[in-house]
Design an enzyme around this catalytic site. Structure first.
Site, PDB file in Angstrom:
ATOM      1  N   ARG A 192     -34.866 -17.011 -10.782  1.00 61.57           N
ATOM      2  CA  ARG A 192     -35.747 -17.175 -11.958  1.00 61.57           C
ATOM      3  C   ARG A 192     -37.239 -17.324 -11.679  1.00 61.57           C
ATOM      4  O   ARG A 192     -38.076 -16.918 -12.473  1.00 61.57           O
ATOM      5  CB  ARG A 192     -35.069 -18.245 -12.721  1.00 61.57           C
ATOM      6  CG  ARG A 192     -33.956 -18.163 -13.598  1.00 61.57           C
ATOM      7  CD  ARG A 192     -33.279 -19.126 -14.213  1.00 61.57           C
ATOM      8  NE  ARG A 192     -32.187 -18.726 -15.125  1.00 61.57           N
ATOM      9  CZ  ARG A 192     -31.383 -19.627 -15.501  1.00 61.57           C
ATOM     10  NH1 ARG A 192     -31.275 -20.879 -15.066  1.00 61.57           N
ATOM     11  NH2 ARG A 192     -30.150 -19.133 -16.314  1.00 61.57           N
ATOM     12  N   LYS A 219     -14.732 -21.965 -19.646  1.00 59.05           N
ATOM     13  CA  LYS A 219     -14.183 -22.340 -20.901  1.00 59.05           C
ATOM     14  C   LYS A 219     -14.082 -21.250 -22.006  1.00 59.05           C
ATOM     15  O   LYS A 219     -15.226 -20.456 -22.341  1.00 59.05           O
ATOM     16  CB  LYS A 219     -14.868 -23.323 -21.735  1.00 59.05           C
ATOM     17  CG  LYS A 219     -14.887 -24.826 -21.219  1.00 59.05           C
ATOM     18  CD  LYS A 219     -15.644 -25.644 -21.754  1.00 59.05           C
ATOM     19  CE  LYS A 219     -15.605 -27.220 -21.106  1.00 59.05           C
ATOM     20  NZ  LYS A 219     -16.487 -28.179 -21.842  1.00 59.05           N
ATOM     21  N   GLY A 227     -27.112 -16.623 -15.746  1.00 59.39           N
ATOM     22  CA  GLY A 227     -26.175 -17.647 -15.125  1.00 59.39           C
ATOM     23  C   GLY A 227     -25.591 -17.516 -13.995  1.00 59.39           C
ATOM     24  O   GLY A 227     -25.968 -17.173 -12.827  1.00 59.39           O
TER      25      GLY A 227
END
Length: 404
Positions: free
Chosen positions: A40, A208, A362
């Protein structure tokens, strides 16, 4: 009105002007506070360098981790300031506060082409407040650092899906522009969202399933196939009647997964075998590859198996557009990284065969670098996981809409 970009700001002239830049420096750190993946930071350099070359007085703002509105040395941006100094080959001073006395002194003392970094904006609870007045008061303090002739550049794509003070409210108070990183991300993702070449395959992983049900539903309308691995696949397998033993499971989502499979079962591609292990810690575990109903009692699965990699790779081989978000297993442990590495390699192979491939930020982006894969093997590696998913889902991104 179309958003203004950094090129517009540079054309207007930035020499001797304070330019406040919202960057995304939320980088992973090891236990000693060393940056383990500078992706990043590297992605932010083109915008910063362009402003430096234009003679701007550059003030960078960013967050790191979740300090929950309190000053916490563990989440200081000091390692980022050091890494930026090295990458830019010039000293980047870190303010000792966010909008306090030290930040003002340093901002006032900037010369043309200088760069400073504010301390973690999330050290101030108002940054993420749901109260617009509280956020606005903090935004006013940030804007005050940019003096009378200041400008704002939004360049933290990983945060544009959040209506936070340094992302959203500041852009309402200063002439606002999209930085090179944000502009590039939107250009790439709009290509997938609006005109993907078919077959279009989405690969989803991560922990999830509840985080991605909306994404699966939205993308199932557009994609030809949706490959699902990672922790989220176990709830879908449980919905099909398999006993996933101690694997990650969201029992409250089983009915939602059943409904999803009923509606989109022809598009959803699930694993056909799994890596079963007696312990989450691979250094203390027995392991074996098993069928979907073969996880030994008390064991768990931490990765997809080789037949699943083969099946997924066959689907990916014919794709013309691929979007990948989320690892296939616990890639941080080498023994559980084979599924992620295999699928990533299949995407790299598809790229070399002419497919347009995007890694959705991510953990996926982190896994590419952690596994030593060639970043040039993908058409684009996004810096924003949540932001890229929400954009493809069709949601409005507050940090982008405020620029228009």
């Amino acid at each position: 009105m179309a958003k203004k970009t950094l090129d517009d700001l540079l054309a207007e002239g930035v020499a001797s002007r304070h330019v406040l830049v919202r960057s995304d420096f939320n980088v992973p750190l090891d236990e000693d506070g060393n940056i383990t993946d500078p992706g990043r930071i590297n992605a932010s350099l083109p915008t910063i360098k362009a402003l430096v070359d234009g003679g701007a007085k550059v003030i960078l703002s960013a967050h790191l981790g979740r300090p929950k509105g309190e000053v916490n040395p563990k989440f200081s941006l000091a390692p980022v300031a050091e890494a930026l100094s090295e990458a830019l080959d010039q000293y980047v001073a870190l303010a000792q506060d966010v909008t306090g006395e030290d930040a003002h002194e340093r901002a006032n003392g900037l010369n043309d082409g200088d760069v400073m970094l504010l301390e973690n904006v999330r050290f101030d609870a108002r940054e993420t407040s749901k109260d617009e007045a509280e956020r606005g008061a903090f935004a006013d303090e940030l804007v005050a650092l940019a003096a009378d002739n200041g400008a704002f550049v939004s360049d933290g794509f990983g945060v544009v899906h959040r209506a936070q003070a340094s992302v959203y409210d500041v852009a309402k108070r200063l002439p606002a522009y999209a930085g090179k990183l944000v502009d590039k991300e939107l250009e790439v993702l709009s290509k997938i969202a609006e005109t993907p070449e078919h077959p279009y395959v989405v690969v989803l992983g991560g922990a999830k399933v509840s985080d991605k049900l909306g994404v699966i539903e939205a993308l199932a309308e557009k994609a030809d196939k949706i490959i699902i691995g990672g922790g989220m696949c176990y709830t879908l397998l449980a919905a099909q009647g398999y006993n996933t033993q101690n694997s990650l499971l969201q029992e409250d989502q089983i009915d939602n997964c059943k409904s999803l499979l009923e509606r989109f079962g022809d598009k959803i591609v699930l694993p056909v075998d799994l890596l079963a292990t007696s312990n989450f810690d691979s250094s203390q575990a027995e392991m074996e590859t098993v069928g979907l109903d073969g996880i030994p009692e008390g064991w768990l699965s931490t990765d997809i198996g080789p037949e699943s990699v083969k099946k997924f790779s066959e689907v990916l081989a014919s794709a013309k557009t691929i979007f990948w978000n989320g690892p296939m297993g616990v890639f941080e442990q080498e023994a559980y990284a084979k599924g992620t590495a295999g699928v990533a390699q299949a995407i790299i192979d598809a790229t070399s065969n002419g497919a347009f491939t995007v890694v959705g930020g991510g953990d996926s982006a982190a896994s590419v670098r952690a596994l030593g894969l060639d970043e040039d093997g993908f058409s684009h590696i996004s810096t924003g996981g949540g932001a890229s998913l929400e954009y493809l889902e069709g949601k409005e991104l507050p940090g982008v809409s405020v620029l228009n």
